[in-house]
Motif scaffolding. Structure first.
Motif, PDB file in Angstrom:
ATOM      1  N   THR A 214      45.028  34.288  34.330  1.00  0.00           N
ATOM      2  CA  THR A 214      44.349  33.850  35.553  1.00  0.00           C
ATOM      3  C   THR A 214      42.978  33.297  35.184  1.00  0.00           C
ATOM      4  O   THR A 214      42.497  33.482  34.075  1.00  0.00           O
ATOM      5  N   ASN A 215      42.397  32.598  36.140  1.00  0.00           N
ATOM      6  CA  ASN A 215      41.033  32.114  35.941  1.00  0.00           C
ATOM      7  C   ASN A 215      40.306  32.133  37.281  1.00  0.00           C
ATOM      8  O   ASN A 215      40.143  31.123  37.947  1.00  0.00           O
ATOM      9  N   VAL A 216      39.926  33.344  37.697  1.00  0.00           N
ATOM     10  CA  VAL A 216      39.235  33.512  38.971  1.00  0.00           C
ATOM     11  C   VAL A 216      37.733  33.463  38.701  1.00  0.00           C
ATOM     12  O   VAL A 216      37.259  34.079  37.739  1.00  0.00           O
ATOM     13  N   HIS A 217      36.996  32.748  39.542  1.00  0.00           N
ATOM     14  CA  HIS A 217      35.539  32.599  39.354  1.00  0.00           C
ATOM     15  C   HIS A 217      35.192  32.126  37.954  1.00  0.00           C
ATOM     16  O   HIS A 217      34.179  32.514  37.394  1.00  0.00           O
ATOM     17  N   GLY A 218      36.085  31.340  37.369  1.00  0.00           N
ATOM     18  CA  GLY A 218      35.799  30.790  36.043  1.00  0.00           C
ATOM     19  C   GLY A 218      35.863  31.802  34.926  1.00  0.00           C
ATOM     20  O   GLY A 218      35.356  31.564  33.835  1.00  0.00           O
TER      21      GLY A 218
ATOM     22  N   SER B 139      43.337  39.680  39.706  1.00  0.00           N
ATOM     23  CA  SER B 139      44.307  39.535  38.634  1.00  0.00           C
ATOM     24  C   SER B 139      45.214  40.755  38.552  1.00  0.00           C
ATOM     25  O   SER B 139      46.442  40.642  38.457  1.00  0.00           O
ATOM     26  N   VAL B 140      44.620  41.942  38.610  1.00  0.00           N
ATOM     27  CA  VAL B 140      45.402  43.171  38.494  1.00  0.00           C
ATOM     28  C   VAL B 140      46.300  43.331  39.725  1.00  0.00           C
ATOM     29  O   VAL B 140      47.474  43.682  39.598  1.00  0.00           O
ATOM     30  N   TYR B 141      45.759  43.046  40.893  1.00  0.00           N
ATOM     31  CA  TYR B 141      46.552  43.205  42.116  1.00  0.00           C
ATOM     32  C   TYR B 141      47.804  42.336  42.041  1.00  0.00           C
ATOM     33  O   TYR B 141      48.909  42.800  42.286  1.00  0.00           O
TER      34      TYR B 141
ATOM     35  N   SER C 157      32.944  45.614  42.007  1.00  0.00           N
ATOM     36  CA  SER C 157      33.404  44.705  43.056  1.00  0.00           C
ATOM     37  C   SER C 157      32.310  43.767  43.525  1.00  0.00           C
ATOM     38  O   SER C 157      32.583  42.790  44.205  1.00  0.00           O
ATOM     39  N   GLY C 158      31.048  44.049  43.148  1.00  0.00           N
ATOM     40  CA  GLY C 158      29.963  43.166  43.541  1.00  0.00           C
ATOM     41  C   GLY C 158      29.775  41.991  42.606  1.00  0.00           C
ATOM     42  O   GLY C 158      28.894  41.165  42.812  1.00  0.00           O
ATOM     43  N   THR C 159      30.549  41.917  41.551  1.00  0.00           N
ATOM     44  CA  THR C 159      30.345  40.869  40.566  1.00  0.00           C
ATOM     45  C   THR C 159      31.563  39.951  40.497  1.00  0.00           C
ATOM     46  O   THR C 159      32.674  40.373  40.832  1.00  0.00           O
TER      47      THR C 159
END
Lengths: 346, 487
Positions: B355-359, B470-472, B459-461
């Motif tokens: 995955t590539n979430v938030h770069g 990704s894990v979910y 979770s704030g970052t």
């Protein structure tokens, strides 16, 4: 523990000394029996008339010639061996030579000056006093040389300074010899070989005070010498007053060297070999090495003197030649044996 | 109390130590640290009397040591140096006996029964009795140092100065000697001031320490002064990382070499995946900093290989870690750089997802079995049972995290897993409530340590969000596969 054996060392070495004295008194061109010798010595010591059947000539030979000669040899041997043991202990090097410190060179120079310039300003004591003074001056020179080159009076520096001074003094003595007449040259060279012949009681009384003082100084510092085996700094850490002890030991050893050189010239290898041999038997504890070396050194030089006067009789060898002939090969052997047998540092 | 008050001195006109003031509490083990040439040994010489101070004093119970005679000083203070050569063939016992020099009094200075008793006690402690009659020169380095220690201890000192006493010893003999000293320190209330070469050894044994730099004390305090990398960098010019000793509550330092090698390329270009019915093995071309509770390779480690082994549902073993290690070795993986987990789930149903979430490039490999699903919060939660019931998560991110960051990242991953289980309606068989996981779940979170270092992955970052999503997705997909297969 070694303490149970110590009486054997002392008993054995005193026995050796007694045997050497007896040998020295008995043997020569005229052999005199032990009984006669005992009679002569007893009568002279107690101021009694000679026992029946002992000729006056034999009494003179023993009392005027042989006894002072034997005692002088014993004194010189004891002084040199004791000084050697102390120097070796202090310099932490069992192969160290008491002569490397420069004391005996200085003493030689003093004696050579007295002989060459025929100084008499101190009467009969001129020779030993000048020799001891020469030894002291060279010791001071060595010390100041060491102090100039390093602050701590490190052992290695002392040896180095001693060698430098010995070489310098050796060349001055050579210069004096070459300036003199043929006659003077022979006299000085023969003196330099070392001898205890024809000295008489006067020489014994000349050197005895210095010898006793030096021996007392050294024998009272044997525990310091043991601690010095750890190195000077570590010796200080167990409670030794290192500087004071060092000065006292060097003073005592140079008194002994001066006393010996003044009356007998330069006799080498006694101070080198005797403590080494003693150490092989008694172990390294200086509380035993020093006194036993003293006794064995005396016995050794008496025996060497017997050899010097009997080997090519009626002529005599210089005693320094005998000690070098015995001492140098033995020393070389010990040196090689150390390397081969144990391969360890001093 | 040993007290240094404005102590200064050196060699000749060269002043090495300037204005050192220290208080060493009675009965403490005081470490003196500092780089070469910082004046540690000179300071010792000033204390022990080998050098005379130009100013100030070192005093014991208020009495300056420099005014004491050597004999008196030796009854209070002993010194053990790094290397002492002994001339002549003195035996070990004769050397030890020299330590009683200052106690032999009277005309003949003989050893008394009391001296002998002290020597026997010390020889037992230092285990030198066995070679008491052997010449010192014949002893090994460790034995020699024990003899010299015994020599120092028979002085019955109040203060013992140790100048790198373990310099030439291997670690066994080093610890042996320091344990001995520690024991004597406790039993006899001995004050020890030690120059120790190795900072980590010092951290283990010292009660207090001082940091010396260019002849001055720059830090003094508990061993926690080692937890100051900035100060250590100033003094030693080396990058240090304070770490916790795993068993002893003391800091340990790890040092960073200046040359760390070239920066590597993107993480996701650097791995290979082998997938068979027996195992999934992910191999990276570089070690990754990993936090894991895997059967083999747990803890925080640098790892290159990550394996998930298939086992039978009936697998039972007393030695699971050994088994996994054996499987790792049978696949020719380096055991020291491999993490191994096991699962009864069929490995064909593993989810491998980039995955590539938030770069943030991430890789997730998940196997999920829910036979042992448990609600960790429920009093009636199911007991562990056999079955294909393990969720194994292998998570990789191209980020640089501190140890705290790694913990934070695993928290985020677990939160996402719990949510996926809940959304999928997985319940605890015994309590009937929503399951939070299985009884044997494993996780590894591995970071490439490229880019900016961060301590945050919650979770704030962005990273926390990326992990969560990704894990979910991966867990959900794995649960889906398992559910379909189960039908």
């Amino acid at each position: 523990m070694r303490s149970s054996k110590t009486w054997i060392y002392y008993g054995g070495s005193l026995l050796l000394l007694f045997g050497a004295v007896l040998l020295g008194l008995m043997s020569s061109s005229v052999t005199i029996s032990p009984g006669t010798i005992a009679g002569i010595v007893q009568s002279r010591l107690l101021g009694q008339p000679l026992p029946e059947g002992i000729p006056q000539s034999e009494a003179s030979i023993i009392w005027e010639i042989r006894l002072p000669r034997v005692i002088l040899a014993m004194l010189v041997g004891a002084c040199l061996a004791l000084a050697g043991a102390a120097f070796q202990g202090l310099l932490r090097n069992p192969l160290a030579d008491p002569y490397t410190i420069g004391v005996s060179s200085g003493a030689s120079l003093g004696a050579v000056c007295v002989i060459f310039f025929q100084w008499t300003f101190l009467g009969a004591f001129t020779l030993p006093l000048t020799a001891v003074a020469g030894g002291f001056v060279s010791l001071l020179l060595v010390f100041s040389l060491v102090r100039l080159s390093s602050r701590s009076m490190a052992i290695e520096t002392i040896i180095l300074a001693g060698i430098i001074l010995s070489a310098f003094i050796g060349s001055i003595i050579s210069l004096i010899i070459s300036l003199g007449s043929q006659d003077e040259m022979t006299q000085i060279i023969y003196w330099l070989y070392g001898s205890v012949a024809m000295r008489g009681w006067s020489y014994v009384t000349l050197s005895l005070p210095f010898a006793v003082l030096g021996a007392v100084l050294l024998l009272s510092r044997t525990r310091d010498l043991n601690a010095m085996a750890l190195g000077e700094e570590a010796a200080g850490h167990v409670g030794v007053s290192v500087q004071r002890g060092k000065v006292l030991i060097l003073t005592g050893a140079s008194l002994l060297t001066g006393a010996a050189v003044a009356v007998s010239g330069t006799i080498g290898f006694v101070g080198l070999v005797i403590p080494h041999l003693v150490r092989l038997v008694t172990g390294p504890d200086h509380r035993h090495v020093l006194p036993v070396s003293m006794v064995i050194g005396g016995a050794f030089l008496i025996t060497a003197d017997v050899a010097a006067r009997t080997l090519i009789a009626p002529q005599e060898l210089p005693i320094g030649v005998i000690t070098a002939l015995i001492g140098a090969p033995l020393f070389a052997f010990l040196l090689v044996q150390r390397r081969i047998g144990k391969g360890r540092e001093g | 109390m040993m007290e240094l008050q404005g102590l200064s001195g050196g060699y000749g006109s060269r002043q090495v130590i300037s204005d050192v003031t220290l208080h060493v509490p009675d009965g403490s083990f005081f470490g003196l640290l500092g780089p070469n040439g910082s004046g540690k040994t000179t300071l010792f010489k000033l204390i022990s009397g080998s050098l005379v101070p130009t100013a100030g004093s070192a005093s014991l119970h208020g009495k300056p040591l420099s005014t004491m005679k050597p004999v008196e000083r030796a009854r209070h203070l002993a010194v053990l140096s790094q290397e002492t050569s002994v001339s002549f063939d003195f035996t070990a016992e004769e050397i030890i006996q020299l330590g009683r020099y200052a106690f032999q009094t009277g005309l003949f200075k003989q050893l008394r029964a009391e001296d002998r008793q002290v020597m026997e006690d010390v020889m037992v402690l230092t285990r030198t009795t066995e070679f008491r009659n052997r010449p010192f020169y014949q002893l090994s380095g460790g034995e020699k140092q024990r003899v010299l220690l015994a020599k120092a201890l028979v002085q019955e000192p109040e203060v013992l100065l140790l100048d790198e006493p373990t310099n030439h010893l291997d670690i066994r003999h080093t610890f042996d000697m320091l344990d001995m000293l520690k024991q004597w320190q406790k039993e006899r209330k001995l004050t020890i001031i030690a120059i120790l070469h190795d900072i980590n050894t010092a951290a283990l044994y010292c009660d207090r320490m001082a940091l010396l730099s260019e002849g001055k004390i720059v830090e003094e305090g508990s061993v926690d002064l080692l937890r100051n990398p900035e100060r250590l960098a100033e003094v030693y010019e080396v990058e240090t990382w304070p770490q916790a000793h795993p068993v002893v509550p003391r800091p340990q330092l790890v040092m960073t070499p200046k040359n760390r090698g070239a920066e590597r390329g993107p993480l996701l270009d650097s791995y290979s995946l082998e997938q068979s019915s027996g195992a999934i093995v992910l191999s990276f071309d570089r070690p990754l900093r990993s936090i894991s509770n895997g059967v083999a390779g747990e803890g925080i480690q640098w790892m290159t290989h990550f394996a998930n082994f298939h086992v039978d549902k009936q697998y039972q073993s007393r030695t699971p870690e050994e088994d996994v290690r054996r499987w790792i070795e049978s696949r020719n993986l380096p055991a020291a750089q491999s993490i191994g987990m096991m699962t009864a789930v069929f490995l064909e149903r593993a989810i491998v997802r980039e995955t590539n979430v938030h770069g943030i490039p991430m890789l997730a490999v998940v196997t999920a079995g829910t036979g042992n699903a448990v609600d960790i919060t429920s009093k009636e939660a199911a007991a562990p049972a056999a079955g294909a019931g393990t969720i194994n998560m292998f998570l990789f991110a191209d980020v640089h995290l501190s140890d705290g960051g790694l913990v934070n990242a695993s928290m985020s991953a677990v939160e996402a897993k719990v949510k996926a289980l809940a959304d999928h309606g997985i319940t605890d068989a015994a309590s009937g409530t929503a399951a939070t996981g299985t009884s044997t779940d494993s996780i590894v979170f591995a970071a490439s340590q490229r880019g900016r270092r961060s301590a945050y992955a919650g979770s704030g970052t962005p990273l926390g969000r990326a992990i969560g999503q990704s894990v979910y997705e991966a867990v959900t997909a794995a649960l889906q596969l398992e559910k379909e297969a189960g039908r």
